[in-house]
Write a protein that holds these residues in place. Structure first.
Motif, mmCIF file in Angstrom:
data_model
loop_
_atom_site.group_PDB
_atom_site.id
_atom_site.type_symbol
_atom_site.label_atom_id
_atom_site.label_comp_id
_atom_site.label_asym_id
_atom_site.label_seq_id
_atom_site.Cartn_x
_atom_site.Cartn_y
_atom_site.Cartn_z
ATOM 1 N N GLU A 191 0.833 -1.196 0.000
ATOM 2 C CA GLU A 191 0.000 0.000 0.000
ATOM 3 C C GLU A 191 0.875 1.256 0.000
ATOM 4 O O GLU A 191 1.834 1.360 0.742
ATOM 5 C CB GLU A 191 -0.893 0.002 1.239
ATOM 6 C CG GLU A 191 -1.919 1.122 1.248
ATOM 7 C CD GLU A 191 -2.855 1.037 2.440
ATOM 8 O OE1 GLU A 191 -3.642 1.975 2.613
ATOM 9 O OE2 GLU A 191 -2.780 0.050 3.180
ATOM 10 N N GLY A 192 0.530 2.199 -0.844
ATOM 11 C CA GLY A 192 1.300 3.429 -0.949
ATOM 12 C C GLY A 192 2.218 3.450 -2.150
ATOM 13 O O GLY A 192 2.558 4.511 -2.658
ATOM 14 N N SER A 193 2.642 2.286 -2.622
ATOM 15 C CA SER A 193 3.491 2.215 -3.804
ATOM 16 C C SER A 193 2.738 1.687 -5.016
ATOM 17 O O SER A 193 3.163 1.869 -6.150
ATOM 18 C CB SER A 193 4.706 1.318 -3.535
ATOM 19 O OG SER A 193 5.559 1.886 -2.579
ATOM 20 N N LEU A 194 1.617 0.995 -4.783
ATOM 21 C CA LEU A 194 0.789 0.484 -5.873
ATOM 22 C C LEU A 194 -0.632 0.980 -5.642
ATOM 23 O O LEU A 194 -1.288 0.577 -4.691
ATOM 24 C CB LEU A 194 0.834 -1.041 -5.927
ATOM 25 C CG LEU A 194 0.050 -1.696 -7.066
ATOM 26 C CD1 LEU A 194 0.616 -1.267 -8.424
ATOM 27 C CD2 LEU A 194 0.081 -3.223 -6.944
ATOM 28 N N VAL A 195 -1.085 1.850 -6.517
ATOM 29 C CA VAL A 195 -2.381 2.515 -6.356
ATOM 30 C C VAL A 195 -3.408 1.860 -7.266
ATOM 31 O O VAL A 195 -3.121 1.551 -8.428
ATOM 32 C CB VAL A 195 -2.246 4.015 -6.689
ATOM 33 C CG1 VAL A 195 -3.598 4.714 -6.615
ATOM 34 C CG2 VAL A 195 -1.245 4.675 -5.743
ATOM 35 N N ALA A 196 -4.614 1.638 -6.742
ATOM 36 C CA ALA A 196 -5.718 1.060 -7.509
ATOM 37 C C ALA A 196 -6.750 2.153 -7.803
ATOM 38 O O ALA A 196 -6.836 3.147 -7.081
ATOM 39 C CB ALA A 196 -6.359 -0.078 -6.732
ATOM 40 N N PRO A 197 -7.548 1.986 -8.865
ATOM 41 C CA PRO A 197 -8.534 3.011 -9.206
ATOM 42 C C PRO A 197 -9.636 3.112 -8.158
ATOM 43 O O PRO A 197 -10.003 2.116 -7.528
ATOM 44 C CB PRO A 197 -9.097 2.535 -10.552
ATOM 45 C CG PRO A 197 -8.840 1.070 -10.575
ATOM 46 C CD PRO A 197 -7.570 0.860 -9.813
ATOM 47 N N LYS A 198 -10.162 4.313 -7.989
ATOM 48 C CA LYS A 198 -11.241 4.514 -7.025
ATOM 49 C C LYS A 198 -12.528 3.847 -7.494
ATOM 50 O O LYS A 198 -13.314 3.352 -6.689
ATOM 51 C CB LYS A 198 -11.475 6.015 -6.813
ATOM 52 C CG LYS A 198 -10.342 6.734 -6.099
ATOM 53 C CD LYS A 198 -10.681 8.202 -5.873
ATOM 54 C CE LYS A 198 -9.581 8.899 -5.064
ATOM 55 N NZ LYS A 198 -8.315 8.970 -5.815
ATOM 56 N N HIS A 199 -12.741 3.825 -8.799
ATOM 57 C CA HIS A 199 -13.968 3.244 -9.346
ATOM 58 C C HIS A 199 -13.607 2.033 -10.197
ATOM 59 O O HIS A 199 -13.023 2.177 -11.274
ATOM 60 C CB HIS A 199 -14.732 4.284 -10.166
ATOM 61 C CG HIS A 199 -15.027 5.534 -9.396
ATOM 62 N ND1 HIS A 199 -15.921 5.566 -8.349
ATOM 63 C CD2 HIS A 199 -14.526 6.790 -9.514
ATOM 64 C CE1 HIS A 199 -15.968 6.794 -7.853
ATOM 65 N NE2 HIS A 199 -15.130 7.555 -8.532
ATOM 66 N N GLN A 200 -13.952 0.841 -9.720
ATOM 67 C CA GLN A 200 -13.599 -0.388 -10.413
ATOM 68 C C GLN A 200 -14.822 -0.970 -11.117
ATOM 69 O O GLN A 200 -15.948 -0.840 -10.640
ATOM 70 C CB GLN A 200 -13.006 -1.395 -9.425
ATOM 71 C CG GLN A 200 -11.746 -0.870 -8.741
ATOM 72 C CD GLN A 200 -11.147 -1.842 -7.740
ATOM 73 O OE1 GLN A 200 -11.606 -2.960 -7.594
ATOM 74 N NE2 GLN A 200 -10.116 -1.399 -7.039
ATOM 75 N N ILE A 201 -14.579 -1.590 -12.254
ATOM 76 C CA ILE A 201 -15.650 -2.162 -13.076
ATOM 77 C C ILE A 201 -15.580 -3.679 -12.966
ATOM 78 O O ILE A 201 -14.582 -4.296 -13.354
ATOM 79 C CB ILE A 201 -15.508 -1.700 -14.544
ATOM 80 C CG1 ILE A 201 -15.596 -0.165 -14.630
ATOM 81 C CG2 ILE A 201 -16.592 -2.341 -15.412
ATOM 82 C CD1 ILE A 201 -15.290 0.401 -16.007
ATOM 83 N N ASP A 202 -16.639 -4.275 -12.444
ATOM 84 C CA ASP A 202 -16.641 -5.711 -12.159
ATOM 85 C C ASP A 202 -16.417 -6.570 -13.400
ATOM 86 O O ASP A 202 -15.908 -7.690 -13.301
ATOM 87 C CB ASP A 202 -17.970 -6.110 -11.498
ATOM 88 C CG ASP A 202 -18.113 -5.541 -10.101
ATOM 89 O OD1 ASP A 202 -17.072 -5.194 -9.505
ATOM 90 O OD2 ASP A 202 -19.252 -5.433 -9.608
ATOM 91 N N ALA A 203 -16.784 -6.057 -14.556
ATOM 92 C CA ALA A 203 -16.669 -6.854 -15.783
ATOM 93 C C ALA A 203 -15.224 -7.225 -16.104
ATOM 94 O O ALA A 203 -14.976 -8.252 -16.749
ATOM 95 C CB ALA A 203 -17.277 -6.083 -16.959
ATOM 96 N N TYR A 204 -14.273 -6.437 -15.612
ATOM 97 C CA TYR A 204 -12.868 -6.707 -15.919
ATOM 98 C C TYR A 204 -12.298 -7.729 -14.938
ATOM 99 O O TYR A 204 -11.505 -7.400 -14.051
ATOM 100 C CB TYR A 204 -12.057 -5.406 -15.891
ATOM 101 C CG TYR A 204 -12.288 -4.533 -17.097
ATOM 102 C CD1 TYR A 204 -11.700 -4.845 -18.322
ATOM 103 C CD2 TYR A 204 -13.103 -3.407 -17.015
ATOM 104 C CE1 TYR A 204 -11.914 -4.045 -19.437
ATOM 105 C CE2 TYR A 204 -13.321 -2.606 -18.123
ATOM 106 C CZ TYR A 204 -12.727 -2.930 -19.333
ATOM 107 O OH TYR A 204 -12.943 -2.146 -20.444
ATOM 108 N N GLN A 205 -12.680 -8.972 -15.123
ATOM 109 C CA GLN A 205 -12.218 -10.017 -14.220
ATOM 110 C C GLN A 205 -10.723 -10.275 -14.352
ATOM 111 O O GLN A 205 -10.056 -10.621 -13.368
ATOM 112 C CB GLN A 205 -13.005 -11.312 -14.479
ATOM 113 C CG GLN A 205 -14.477 -11.221 -14.079
ATOM 114 C CD GLN A 205 -14.653 -10.865 -12.618
ATOM 115 O OE1 GLN A 205 -14.113 -11.528 -11.735
ATOM 116 N NE2 GLN A 205 -15.393 -9.789 -12.346
#
Length: 280
Positions: A191-205
């Protein structure tokens, strides 16, 4: 005063940057090291000798970078090696990531490095020597990682401008190396070095699977030893003819070979179409 090279390393409070700074200090080099947070850097390195100059720098700010370069030269008399290591990972599908999330990653990974290069080069040109190490990634050579499109784009940018830079500064005796690591056991996936998007789309499995793999399974299981990566960087700086491209890790070596083979296959399979476009 030591006659060893003076190093300037960004993003030095963790990851490969921290391993490199510790190794350099242990071997008697003089090191200016930067981080956004000075207390984090001082705590991580824990060196109070006159070999070490810890600096709080915002690499997105040209004035901050300029001050750091000037302070390094006034303290040590010169800069010989510039290591652009500061950066962070961003995982998310292209559709998921906002314009701002993408631009923020470019701001640090690409434009931050360019700020350092622009401010350091006048001094390197004047002394007619120097070596710039731009820390890229195997993701700067092959983009076949679901969810890493923007991060790979930043590193492809680093690879591209570094190749041009190598030619531009060659007449001044300055060398450029693109360091392209695979997976090393650092805090990069934490955490802190790898950032994930705030809004994720479930279709992208496939993106979620890649995200889970990197955040929950690979973290602290990486095969690469960051201390050995640091040794490799020191070795190429001391080499008479250092490479422009340095891949680090067996995984990076294999991934690079796979990409080269895939491009070669496309070239040969579509050669007739490729070469059919000349004006008759």
């Amino acid at each position: 005063m030591s006659n060893k090279k003076v190093w300037f390393v960004t993003g030095a409070s963790k990851g490969l940057g921290l391993s490199l700074v510790k190794k350099l200090l242990k071997e008697g080099y003089r090191v200016a090291a930067t981080s956004r947070n000075l207390s984090d850097l001082s705590k991580a390195v824990d060196n109070h000798s006159d070999q070490f100059l810890p600096l709080a720098v915002n690499i997105k700010n040209e004035e901050s970078v300029q001050e750091a370069i000037e302070l390094t030269i006034s303290t040590f008399g010169k800069i010989d090696v510039v290591v652009n290591n500061a950066g962070y990972g961003l995982i998310g599908g292209l559709e998921e990531l906002t314009d701002q999330e993408a631009r923020d990653n470019f701001e640090v990974n690409v434009f931050g490095s360019l700020n350092v290069i622009r401010k350091a080069l006048p001094y390197l040109r004047e002394q007619q020597s120097g070596h710039i190490l731009n820390i890229s990634s195997i993701g700067g050579f092959t983009g076949s990682f679901p969810g890493f499109g923007i991060y790979c784009a930043t590193k492809f940018a680093v690879n591209g401008f570094s190749e041009s830079l190598a030619e531009e500064v060659k007449p001044f005796g300055i060398k450029v190396t693109i360091v392209q690591p695979g997976y090393f056991r650092t805090s990069f996936l934490s955490e802190g070095s790898l950032v994930a998007p705030k809004h994720q789309i479930d279709a992208y499995q496939n993106v979620r699977a890649s995200q889970n793999l990197h955040q929950n399974e690979l973290d602290q299981q990486q095969a690469g030893d960051p201390d050995k990566a640091a040794e490799a960087m020191i070795e190429i700086v001391n080499a008479e003819n250092p490479p422009v491209n340095l891949f680090l890790g067996e995984d990076a070596y294999n991934a690079a070979n796979n990409k080269i083979a895939a491009v070669q296959s496309d070239l040969e399979n579509w050669k007739e179409l490729t070469t059919s476009t000349a004006i008759a």
